[in-house]
Design a protein around this motif. Structure first.
Motif, PDB file in Angstrom:
ATOM      1  N   UNK A 125       7.098 -26.665 -32.351  1.00 20.82           N
ATOM      2  CA  UNK A 125       8.198 -26.044 -33.099  1.00 20.82           C
ATOM      3  C   UNK A 125       8.597 -26.978 -34.231  1.00 20.82           C
ATOM      4  N   UNK A 126       9.322 -26.454 -35.194  1.00 19.19           N
ATOM      5  CA  UNK A 126       9.766 -27.279 -36.316  1.00 19.19           C
ATOM      6  C   UNK A 126      11.257 -27.613 -36.230  1.00 19.19           C
ATOM      7  N   UNK A 127      12.079 -26.588 -36.079  1.00 18.49           N
ATOM      8  CA  UNK A 127      13.522 -26.772 -36.290  1.00 18.49           C
ATOM      9  C   UNK A 127      14.350 -26.683 -35.026  1.00 18.49           C
ATOM     10  N   UNK A 128      13.701 -26.609 -33.891  1.00 13.52           N
ATOM     11  CA  UNK A 128      14.455 -26.522 -32.631  1.00 13.52           C
ATOM     12  C   UNK A 128      13.656 -27.230 -31.549  1.00 13.52           C
ATOM     13  N   UNK A 129      14.332 -27.649 -30.474  1.00 11.71           N
ATOM     14  CA  UNK A 129      13.579 -28.275 -29.385  1.00 11.71           C
ATOM     15  C   UNK A 129      12.550 -27.309 -28.808  1.00 11.71           C
ATOM     16  N   UNK A 130      11.364 -27.791 -28.526  1.00 10.08           N
ATOM     17  CA  UNK A 130      10.320 -26.943 -27.957  1.00 10.08           C
ATOM     18  C   UNK A 130      10.678 -26.574 -26.517  1.00 10.08           C
ATOM     19  N   UNK A 131      10.382 -25.342 -26.158  1.00 14.15           N
ATOM     20  CA  UNK A 131      10.581 -24.906 -24.776  1.00 14.15           C
ATOM     21  C   UNK A 131       9.229 -24.488 -24.187  1.00 14.15           C
ATOM     22  N   UNK A 132       9.243 -24.250 -22.897  1.00 11.83           N
ATOM     23  CA  UNK A 132       8.027 -23.836 -22.208  1.00 11.83           C
ATOM     24  C   UNK A 132       7.546 -22.484 -22.724  1.00 11.83           C
ATOM     25  N   UNK A 133       8.460 -21.696 -23.309  1.00 17.36           N
ATOM     26  CA  UNK A 133       8.076 -20.374 -23.821  1.00 17.36           C
ATOM     27  C   UNK A 133       7.376 -20.452 -25.170  1.00 17.36           C
TER      28      UNK A 133
ATOM     29  N   UNK B 179       9.875 -34.417 -35.702  1.00 10.30           N
ATOM     30  CA  UNK B 179      10.882 -34.033 -34.723  1.00 10.30           C
ATOM     31  C   UNK B 179      10.137 -33.592 -33.467  1.00 10.30           C
ATOM     32  N   UNK B 180      10.243 -34.376 -32.401  1.00  7.32           N
ATOM     33  CA  UNK B 180       9.486 -34.098 -31.170  1.00  7.32           C
ATOM     34  C   UNK B 180      10.452 -33.915 -30.006  1.00  7.32           C
ATOM     35  N   UNK B 181      11.463 -33.085 -30.239  1.00  8.96           N
ATOM     36  CA  UNK B 181      12.420 -32.811 -29.162  1.00  8.96           C
ATOM     37  C   UNK B 181      11.933 -31.619 -28.349  1.00  8.96           C
ATOM     38  N   UNK B 182      12.320 -31.600 -27.095  1.00  4.39           N
ATOM     39  CA  UNK B 182      11.868 -30.533 -26.192  1.00  4.39           C
ATOM     40  C   UNK B 182      12.807 -30.469 -24.991  1.00  4.39           C
ATOM     41  N   UNK B 183      12.878 -29.296 -24.401  1.00  4.32           N
ATOM     42  CA  UNK B 183      13.690 -29.121 -23.197  1.00  4.32           C
ATOM     43  C   UNK B 183      12.770 -28.980 -21.976  1.00  4.32           C
ATOM     44  N   UNK B 184      13.387 -29.025 -20.789  1.00 10.85           N
ATOM     45  CA  UNK B 184      12.596 -28.822 -19.567  1.00 10.85           C
ATOM     46  C   UNK B 184      13.365 -27.960 -18.560  1.00 10.85           C
ATOM     47  N   UNK B 185      14.246 -27.121 -19.059  1.00  9.88           N
ATOM     48  CA  UNK B 185      15.076 -26.296 -18.169  1.00  9.88           C
ATOM     49  C   UNK B 185      14.214 -25.440 -17.244  1.00  9.88           C
ATOM     50  N   UNK B 186      13.217 -24.771 -17.815  1.00 12.95           N
ATOM     51  CA  UNK B 186      12.361 -23.887 -17.014  1.00 12.95           C
ATOM     52  C   UNK B 186      11.580 -24.707 -15.986  1.00 12.95           C
ATOM     53  N   UNK B 187      11.022 -25.824 -16.437  1.00 12.66           N
ATOM     54  CA  UNK B 187      10.231 -26.681 -15.547  1.00 12.66           C
ATOM     55  C   UNK B 187      11.076 -27.150 -14.360  1.00 12.66           C
ATOM     56  N   UNK B 188      12.300 -27.573 -14.649  1.00 10.53           N
ATOM     57  CA  UNK B 188      13.156 -28.091 -13.575  1.00 10.53           C
ATOM     58  C   UNK B 188      13.440 -27.000 -12.550  1.00 10.53           C
ATOM     59  N   UNK B 189      13.640 -25.763 -13.049  1.00 13.95           N
ATOM     60  CA  UNK B 189      13.906 -24.650 -12.131  1.00 13.95           C
ATOM     61  C   UNK B 189      12.666 -24.292 -11.318  1.00 13.95           C
ATOM     62  N   UNK B 190      11.536 -24.187 -12.006  1.00 10.69           N
ATOM     63  CA  UNK B 190      10.297 -23.737 -11.343  1.00 10.69           C
ATOM     64  C   UNK B 190       9.866 -24.724 -10.265  1.00 10.69           C
ATOM     65  N   UNK B 191       9.978 -26.014 -10.569  1.00 10.52           N
ATOM     66  CA  UNK B 191       9.460 -27.032  -9.641  1.00 10.52           C
ATOM     67  C   UNK B 191      10.530 -27.618  -8.723  1.00 10.52           C
ATOM     68  N   UNK B 192      11.816 -27.364  -9.038  1.00  6.85           N
ATOM     69  CA  UNK B 192      12.856 -28.093  -8.324  1.00  6.85           C
ATOM     70  C   UNK B 192      12.764 -29.581  -8.635  1.00  6.85           C
ATOM     71  N   UNK B 193      12.440 -29.874  -9.893  1.00 10.17           N
ATOM     72  CA  UNK B 193      12.206 -31.252 -10.352  1.00 10.17           C
ATOM     73  C   UNK B 193      13.439 -31.748 -11.109  1.00 10.17           C
ATOM     74  N   UNK B 194      14.000 -32.863 -10.668  1.00  4.33           N
ATOM     75  CA  UNK B 194      15.125 -33.466 -11.364  1.00  4.33           C
ATOM     76  C   UNK B 194      14.759 -34.893 -11.729  1.00  4.33           C
ATOM     77  N   UNK B 195      14.653 -35.192 -13.021  1.00  2.00           N
ATOM     78  CA  UNK B 195      14.319 -36.563 -13.404  1.00  2.00           C
ATOM     79  C   UNK B 195      15.419 -37.528 -12.985  1.00  2.00           C
ATOM     80  N   UNK B 196      15.029 -38.668 -12.460  1.00  2.00           N
ATOM     81  CA  UNK B 196      16.011 -39.649 -11.973  1.00  2.00           C
ATOM     82  C   UNK B 196      15.812 -41.041 -12.576  1.00  2.00           C
TER      83      UNK B 196
END
Ligand SMILES: NC(=O)c1ccc[n+]([C@@H]2O[C@H](COP(=O)([O-])OP(=O)(O)OC[C@H]3O[C@@H](n4cnc5c(N)ncnc54)[C@H](OP(=O)(O)O)[C@@H]3O)[C@@H](O)[C@H]2O)c1
Length: 298
Positions: free
Chosen positions: A115-123, A265-282
């Motif tokens: 993506x260019x102007x927004x954080x990349x998402x899994x979609x 700009x290499x920003x990205x989210x992981x909302x979907x990943x965290x939900x799908x895997x039950x993964x919480x970075x610590x």
């Protein structure tokens, strides 16, 4: 599960192997050197000697496995086309070997250029198709195998998978700062980089193997985006260097090949990943890692 891992001796791969072994998987790691083979064997993994260019060996490794995790990459920044060609050929070979099996095929990818102007998402689908595109278009090539009966899962790592011992992008930026005697950031330093700690990334891959459905794009991202100016400030603190803006026209000259990435700009989210895997970075944040000496205590 019998898992064949390429890049098993690498920065991310060695964490992944630890997590797989801890989860009682049987791991076979591809190793091209005695040192990599010895390190894998010492952990209790099997070793398959070979190189990415030995496609027969890659095919045999994949055919003998119940899952493949492909993390190897030549990373020849002086000849990216060669790295991309090898990547594409390996992915094609693994896909062909697993076709019709419904077995998992996880492969490394990234968030650059999604993506260019927004954080990349899994979609956000990768715009990279074909051999001449970044990473040889390997993510889309691998995802095409879903229709041929492969449980393809893309592992999109943040541009920095950080921690003590990292020799990746942040280590390179820190090395440039030390060489130049100044910790630079591109332009106004507001472009952002996503980040994840190596331990969280390793855990994500092991969870992805067990839980991710065919066609899933996972984001190994703990922090959505750290402004590059804050990264440069942290590097300046730990090496006691002045911090300064590098004008857009001077970025390539100042940083060399890493400048291309540091200016993006290499920003990205992981909302979907965290939900799908039950993964919480610590793990610690990138700046916490830098301040704790992860890049300076060597
Ligand atoms: N680290 C990051 O921040 C990051 C970010 C985004 C994406 N990624 C991707 O994630 C994957 C793993 O990255 P990493 O940081 O763990 O890389 P790494 O530490 O550089 O490890 C690369 C691995 O690939 C192996 N390898 C290199 N050339 C090979 C060849 N010709 N034949 C067989 N094996 C070869 C290396 O084996 P040896 O031990 O023999 O050298 C090593 O195990 C890569 O695809 C990378 O592009 C990483």
């Amino acid at each position: 599960m019998r898992v064949f891992v390429t890049g098993a001796s690498g920065w991310i791969g060695s964490a992944v192997v630890d997590d797989l072994l801890a989860a009682d998987h049987e791991v076979t790691g591809l190793a091209r050197s005695d040192a990599s083979a010895a390190a894998l064997a010492a952990k209790g993994a099997h070793v398959r000697r070979g190189d990415l260019d030995d496609l027969d060996g890659i095919r045999d490794g994949a055919e003998a496995a119940e899952a493949v995790i492909h993390l190897a990459n030549k990373h020849d920044w002086s000849d990216p086309a060669a790295s991309n060609a090898a990547e594409r050929a390996a992915v094609q070979t693994i896909g062909d070997a697993l076709a019709g099996t419904d077995l998992p095929f996880l492969l490394a990818s990234g968030v650059a250029g999604l993506t260019q102007d927004k954080p990349a998402t899994e979609d956000d689908a990768s715009p990279f198709h074909g051999p001449d595109s970044p990473r040889g278009g390997s993510e889309n090539l691998a995802l095409e195998f879903v229709d041929r009966g492969v449980r393809t899962v893309s592992l999109r790592f943040a541009p920095t998978v950080h921690g003590t011992g990292d020799h990746g992008f942040i280590a390179r930026i820190a090395a440039v700062a030390r060489q130049k005697g100044v910790s630079g950031y591109p332009g106004d330093g507001t472009n952002r980089w996503a980040a994840v700690h190596r331990v969280d990334a390793g855990r994500l891959v092991a969870l992805g193997l067990e839980k991710a459905a065919a066609g899933t794009r996972l984001h190994a991202v703990a922090e959505e985006g750290i402004p590059t100016r804050e990264i440069a400030q942290a590097i300046g603190r730990v090496f006691d260097l002045p911090v300064t803006s590098i004008a857009a026209d001077d970025v390539q000259d100042h940083f060399g090949w890493i400048g291309t990435f540091f200016a993006m700009n290499l920003s990205a989210t992981s909302t979907v990943t965290q939900e799908v895997l039950g993964w919480t970075p610590t793990g610690p944040t990138l700046v916490e890692d830098l301040d704790a000496g992860a890049y300076s205590a060597r």
